[in-house]
Motif scaffolding. Structure first.
Motif, PDB file in Angstrom:
ATOM      1  N   LYS A   1       0.541  -1.681   0.139  1.00  0.00           N
ATOM      2  CA  LYS A   1      -0.228   0.032   0.027  1.00  0.00           C
ATOM      3  C   LYS A   1       0.693   1.093  -0.181  1.00  0.00           C
ATOM      4  N   SER A   2       1.970   0.865   1.309  1.00  0.00           N
ATOM      5  CA  SER A   2       2.640   2.215   0.712  1.00  0.00           C
ATOM      6  C   SER A   2       3.045   2.506  -1.108  1.00  0.00           C
ATOM      7  N   LEU A   3       3.775   1.474  -1.068  1.00  0.00           N
ATOM      8  CA  LEU A   3       4.587   1.392  -2.763  1.00  0.00           C
ATOM      9  C   LEU A   3       3.423   2.598  -3.459  1.00  0.00           C
ATOM     10  N   ASP A   4       2.315   1.875  -3.882  1.00  0.00           N
ATOM     11  CA  ASP A   4       1.095   2.549  -4.247  1.00  0.00           C
ATOM     12  C   ASP A   4       1.361   4.118  -4.174  1.00  0.00           C
ATOM     13  N   VAL A   5       0.585   4.769  -3.143  1.00  0.00           N
ATOM     14  CA  VAL A   5       0.626   5.453  -2.752  1.00  0.00           C
ATOM     15  C   VAL A   5       2.144   7.052  -2.950  1.00  0.00           C
ATOM     16  N   VAL A   6       3.428   6.685  -2.707  1.00  0.00           N
ATOM     17  CA  VAL A   6       4.692   7.329  -3.280  1.00  0.00           C
ATOM     18  C   VAL A   6       4.635   6.336  -4.875  1.00  0.00           C
ATOM     19  N   ILE A   7       3.868   6.440  -6.066  1.00  0.00           N
ATOM     20  CA  ILE A   7       3.779   5.939  -7.081  1.00  0.00           C
ATOM     21  C   ILE A   7       2.811   7.105  -7.480  1.00  0.00           C
ATOM     22  N   ASN A   8       1.237   6.588  -6.541  1.00  0.00           N
ATOM     23  CA  ASN A   8       0.351   7.619  -6.884  1.00  0.00           C
ATOM     24  C   ASN A   8       0.383   8.796  -7.465  1.00  0.00           C
ATOM     25  N   SER A   9       1.525   9.409  -6.409  1.00  0.00           N
ATOM     26  CA  SER A   9       2.033  11.357  -5.513  1.00  0.00           C
ATOM     27  C   SER A   9       3.310  11.283  -6.598  1.00  0.00           C
ATOM     28  N   ARG A  10       3.947  10.186  -7.371  1.00  0.00           N
ATOM     29  CA  ARG A  10       5.025  11.449  -8.473  1.00  0.00           C
ATOM     30  C   ARG A  10       3.919  11.132 -10.201  1.00  0.00           C
ATOM     31  N   LEU A  11       3.235  10.242  -9.562  1.00  0.00           N
ATOM     32  CA  LEU A  11       2.726  10.457 -10.624  1.00  0.00           C
ATOM     33  C   LEU A  11       1.382  11.430 -11.137  1.00  0.00           C
ATOM     34  N   LYS A  12       0.981  11.820 -10.343  1.00  0.00           N
ATOM     35  CA  LYS A  12       0.042  13.580 -10.058  1.00  0.00           C
ATOM     36  C   LYS A  12       1.107  14.129  -9.874  1.00  0.00           C
ATOM     37  N   GLU A  13       2.572  13.954  -9.572  1.00  0.00           N
ATOM     38  CA  GLU A  13       3.484  15.420  -9.439  1.00  0.00           C
ATOM     39  C   GLU A  13       3.641  15.510 -11.037  1.00  0.00           C
ATOM     40  N   LEU A  14       4.470  14.628 -11.855  1.00  0.00           N
ATOM     41  CA  LEU A  14       4.968  14.226 -12.948  1.00  0.00           C
ATOM     42  C   LEU A  14       3.942  15.595 -14.122  1.00  0.00           C
ATOM     43  N   LEU A  15       2.514  14.582 -13.738  1.00  0.00           N
ATOM     44  CA  LEU A  15       1.512  14.826 -14.434  1.00  0.00           C
ATOM     45  C   LEU A  15       1.157  16.313 -14.467  1.00  0.00           C
ATOM     46  N   GLY A  16       1.214  17.147 -13.922  1.00  0.00           N
ATOM     47  CA  GLY A  16       0.941  18.694 -12.883  1.00  0.00           C
ATOM     48  C   GLY A  16       2.310  19.105 -13.675  1.00  0.00           C
ATOM     49  N   ILE A  17       3.630  18.672 -13.907  1.00  0.00           N
ATOM     50  CA  ILE A  17       4.776  19.209 -14.571  1.00  0.00           C
ATOM     51  C   ILE A  17       4.181  19.384 -15.859  1.00  0.00           C
ATOM     52  N   ILE A  18       4.013  18.349 -16.332  1.00  0.00           N
ATOM     53  CA  ILE A  18       3.715  18.206 -18.144  1.00  0.00           C
ATOM     54  C   ILE A  18       3.358  19.437 -18.457  1.00  0.00           C
ATOM     55  N   ARG A  19       1.416  18.998 -17.970  1.00  0.00           N
ATOM     56  CA  ARG A  19       0.203  20.209 -18.090  1.00  0.00           C
ATOM     57  C   ARG A  19       1.147  21.731 -17.449  1.00  0.00           C
ATOM     58  N   ASN A  20       1.973  21.916 -16.929  1.00  0.00           N
ATOM     59  CA  ASN A  20       1.672  23.225 -17.310  1.00  0.00           C
ATOM     60  C   ASN A  20       3.250  23.799 -18.131  1.00  0.00           C
ATOM     61  N   ASP A  21       4.341  22.501 -18.280  1.00  0.00           N
ATOM     62  CA  ASP A  21       5.151  22.219 -20.112  1.00  0.00           C
ATOM     63  C   ASP A  21       3.914  22.463 -20.882  1.00  0.00           C
ATOM     64  N   ILE A  22       3.192  22.206 -21.269  1.00  0.00           N
ATOM     65  CA  ILE A  22       2.219  22.004 -22.330  1.00  0.00           C
ATOM     66  C   ILE A  22       1.428  23.645 -22.546  1.00  0.00           C
ATOM     67  N   GLU A  23       1.321  24.073 -21.453  1.00  0.00           N
ATOM     68  CA  GLU A  23       0.168  25.519 -21.109  1.00  0.00           C
ATOM     69  C   GLU A  23       1.453  26.746 -21.056  1.00  0.00           C
ATOM     70  N   GLU A  24       2.671  26.450 -20.594  1.00  0.00           N
ATOM     71  CA  GLU A  24       3.266  27.546 -21.270  1.00  0.00           C
ATOM     72  C   GLU A  24       4.135  26.981 -22.647  1.00  0.00           C
ATOM     73  N   ALA A  25       3.709  25.834 -23.596  1.00  0.00           N
ATOM     74  CA  ALA A  25       4.064  25.624 -24.646  1.00  0.00           C
ATOM     75  C   ALA A  25       2.931  26.927 -25.441  1.00  0.00           C
ATOM     76  N   GLY A  26       1.699  27.070 -25.131  1.00  0.00           N
ATOM     77  CA  GLY A  26       0.530  27.028 -25.548  1.00  0.00           C
ATOM     78  C   GLY A  26      -0.116  26.257 -26.340  1.00  0.00           C
ATOM     79  N   ILE A  27      -0.171  25.027 -25.949  1.00  0.00           N
ATOM     80  CA  ILE A  27      -0.148  23.883 -27.147  1.00  0.00           C
ATOM     81  C   ILE A  27      -1.604  23.604 -26.383  1.00  0.00           C
ATOM     82  N   ASP A  28      -1.822  24.162 -25.085  1.00  0.00           N
ATOM     83  CA  ASP A  28      -3.391  23.082 -24.457  1.00  0.00           C
ATOM     84  C   ASP A  28      -4.220  22.727 -25.832  1.00  0.00           C
ATOM     85  N   LEU A  29      -4.686  24.335 -26.456  1.00  0.00           N
ATOM     86  CA  LEU A  29      -5.786  24.188 -26.578  1.00  0.00           C
ATOM     87  C   LEU A  29      -5.782  23.459 -27.934  1.00  0.00           C
ATOM     88  N   GLN A  30      -4.766  22.466 -27.983  1.00  0.00           N
ATOM     89  CA  GLN A  30      -4.245  21.773 -29.466  1.00  0.00           C
ATOM     90  C   GLN A  30      -4.959  20.494 -29.016  1.00  0.00           C
TER      91      GLN A  30
END
Length: 109
Positions: A1-30
């Motif tokens: 269960k603790s491994l699941d919590v760590v992996i899920n947290s890192r995935l959420k963090e990574l997806l947030g970073i990717i979302r920010n990069d997509i928005e900064e590049a201006g391609i989120d509307l595409q």
């Protein structure tokens, strides 16, 4: 269960970073058609649902298509990115034939 919590947290963090990069590049509307996940990690249980929740877009796991000559063992999502890159290069290669062109041609329909 603790491994699941760590992996899920890192995935959420990574997806947030990717979302920010997509928005900064201006391609989120595409991204109207959604997100295609590739690579071995794309097969993680619940990843598509997490991407849908994070981005508010459809998400699916990508598989190589329209590629001949790949051994059966590499026709999984793990090789979808390289297959897509080869297909893109093949379809958009307007230069004269080269060794690269000959190699790509062997794998494309």
């Amino acid at each position: 269960k603790s491994l699941d919590v760590v992996i899920n947290s890192r995935l959420k963090e990574l997806l947030g970073i990717i979302r920010n990069d997509i928005e900064e590049a201006g391609i989120d509307l595409q991204l109207h058609s959604g997100v295609v996940l590739t690579g071995g990690g794309a097969q993680m249980n619940g990843l598509c649902e997490l991407v849908k929740k994070t981005y508010g877009l459809q998400a699916r796991v990508g598989m190589p298509i329209h590629v001949d000559g790949f051994p059966s063992g590499i026709s999984s999502t793990s090789f979808a990115s390289i297959a897509g890159g080869l297909l893109y290069a093949h379809r958009n290669d307007d230069s004269k034939p080269s060794i690269w062109h000959s190699l790509v041609k062997r794998f494309m329909k």
